[in-house]
Design an enzyme around this catalytic site. Structure first.
Site, short mmCIF file in Angstrom:
data_model
loop_
_atom_site.label_atom_id
_atom_site.label_comp_id
_atom_site.label_asym_id
_atom_site.label_seq_id
_atom_site.Cartn_x
_atom_site.Cartn_y
_atom_site.Cartn_z
N HIS A 3 0.80 -1.22 0.00
CA HIS A 3 0.00 0.00 0.00
C HIS A 3 0.84 1.27 0.00
CE1 HIS A 3 -3.33 -2.73 1.03
NE2 HIS A 3 -4.10 -1.77 0.58
N GLY A 4 2.05 1.22 0.46
CA GLY A 4 2.83 2.45 0.43
C GLY A 4 4.12 2.36 1.21
#
Length: 478
Positions: free
Chosen positions: A326-327
């Site tokens: 996700h990041g």
């Protein structure tokens, strides 16, 4: 080009009309039109990264053929790992370079060593996490002889870059989407109407629920010191509905748009906030990603076949990878680790598949036990969402510390009654349609037309009333 923008409202009908009235009954022209439209759609974000999408497409197309034609396993492995290395190399550079550099420098600083590191102003190409995973699943499936390589470059390119799923999924599989791209498609009025209905519901979720919840969630998360513990709880709950309605709203629009062109995409959400445990939540939340990690990471690592230590290891690996996907922030890794901790007791007691059917199946209302299970599961996910939303781990811990205080038992300072009422109405509709692909698929079926169309017009009016913000979808940053 946002799905909730005027540009897309012009783009979609133009492509639809060309597709069915100009290119109709000519599969090659239809697919070529979809490819050109998809590249135009992507170029509207940033034309400079279009080359990266084309390069990734050509790489996996070429290596897929080479894997299939290789005469021995070592050559197959060479082409497979070439594709994986280059794909993950691009993803790692654009998405994680600064994260790794900063984390390395911070670790050395804690050890008393000060270093100057080079950070780059790297722009994250939109959708790179999604189309990279499309290509990876394709070449891995060829390596394991699950599919044969696609020789038609246009068809393969459409599989990778089909514009409804290009920037935020769902993460498609070649076994599901490529056969649909290869076969002739004819217009079906009922399918198109169903697609429009799902688009309408997705726009309502995004514009009316998600964007309004975002205003209050952002206000509270960005100024946590100004609010009481009870208000912070409200902020966390608002973010939970923001991210769900934002992402599932995008997915509804994507699936509905694909149906307009005679293509069915993988379902990505199945009413996750009605889950009775975390295992059920993950079978219903971002289904295409969780199933991707299950099939291409968890099972190859041994899945649940080994001993307890192996099952624990594999569980933590896939949840941490999911968070990291996700990041580039430790908050996402903590978020994934929390979910692994939630999931572990169910796995070790063989209760991770206890709730396979929808809750209250065949009944209007859940039992008290089911209601309690849903409330606990929702509470655990909201706690984890705090880390997902926070700027860093310190911010998240400070936010939680502010909740666990005497001010938790005070009246919340933020009282957005209109949004609360809209969200409650939304939940009722979702509950009534929880046995469908999307909530309003069969709502008011069999009722007088007046009720059905009155409901649709109310959705249109509400969406129009709250439109104009054109806020970007959360998952575009991933």
């Amino acid at each position: 080009m946002l799905f909730n923008s005027l540009q897309f409202a012009v783009f979609l009908p133009v492509v639809f009309l060309l597709y069915w009235f100009v290119a109709n009954r000519n599969l090659l022209v239809q697919n070529l039109l979809l490819l050109v439209a998809s590249y135009f759609f992507y170029a509207c974000w940033d034309y400079r990264f279009l080359f990266l999408l084309v390069f990734s497409t050509f790489l996996d197309y070429f290596t897929g053929i080479k894997i299939h034609e290789a005469e021995n396993k070592s050559r197959k492995k060479f082409w497979l790992w070439l594709s994986i290395s280059v794909n993950l190399g691009f993803l790692g550079f654009f998405k994680y370079y600064n994260f790794f550099v900063a984390s390395f420098a911070e670790a050395l600083a804690h050890a008393g060593v000060q270093v100057n590191v080079w950070s780059l102003n790297v722009i994250l190409p939109v959708g790179i996490s999604f189309y990279t995973f499309h290509g990876l699943s394709y070449v891995i499936d060829i390596y394991y002889d699950r599919i044969k390589p696609e020789k038609n470059f246009i068809d393969y390119s459409v599989f990778v870059s089909f514009f409804p799923l290009l920037v935020a999924g769902p993460i498609e599989r070649a076994t599901h989407l490529l056969p649909q791209i290869r076969k002739e498609r004819t217009f079906d009025y009922g399918t198109a109407v169903d697609g429009l209905r799902q688009i309408l519901w997705g726009l309502f979720k995004k514009i009316v629920i998600a964007d309004n919840c975002a205003e209050y969630a952002n206000l509270i998360f960005n100024n946590p010191d100004h609010y009481s513990g009870s208000t912070k709880v409200v902020g966390a709950i608002f973010f939970a509905f923001q991210i769900y309605c934002d992402f599932s709203g995008y997915s509804d629009i994507a699936l509905g748009t694909a149906r307009l062109f005679g293509i069915d995409l993988l379902r990505n959400f199945a009413f996750p906030y009605f889950s009775r445990d975390i295992a059920e939540f993950w079978r219903r939340w971002h289904i295409s990603l969780s199933s991707w990690f299950r099939d291409y990471v968890y099972i190859p690592l041994g899945g649940s076949r080994g001993g307890k230590l192996m099952r624990i290891r594999n569980t933590f690996i896939i949840f941490i990878l999911s968070g990291f996907w996700h990041g580039a922030n430790w908050t996402f890794i903590v978020w994934g680790t929390l979910h692994a901790c939630y999931f572990l007791p169910l796995l070790l007691t063989d209760r991770n598949r206890a709730n396979l059917e929808i809750v209250a199946n065949g009944r209007l209302l859940p039992t008290l036990r089911e209601a309690w299970q849903m409330a606990v599961t929702f509470g655990l996910t909201v706690l984890a969402w705090i880390f997902f939303r926070a700027e860093d781990v310190r911010h998240a811990l400070s936010f939680i510390q502010g909740i666990v205080s005497r001010s938790l038992f005070t009246i919340p300072q933020v009282k957005p009654i209109n949004i609360i009422l809209l969200t409650i109405g939304f939940l009722i509709v979702e509950w009534l349609g929880r046995d469908r692909r999307y909530a309003i698929e069969k709502l008011f079926t069999g009722s007088p037309r007046f009720f059905r169309w009155s409901f649709y017009y109310s959705l249109v009016l509400a969406t129009y009333f709250f439109s104009g913000k054109e806020q970007q979808f959360i998952y575009f940053q991933f």
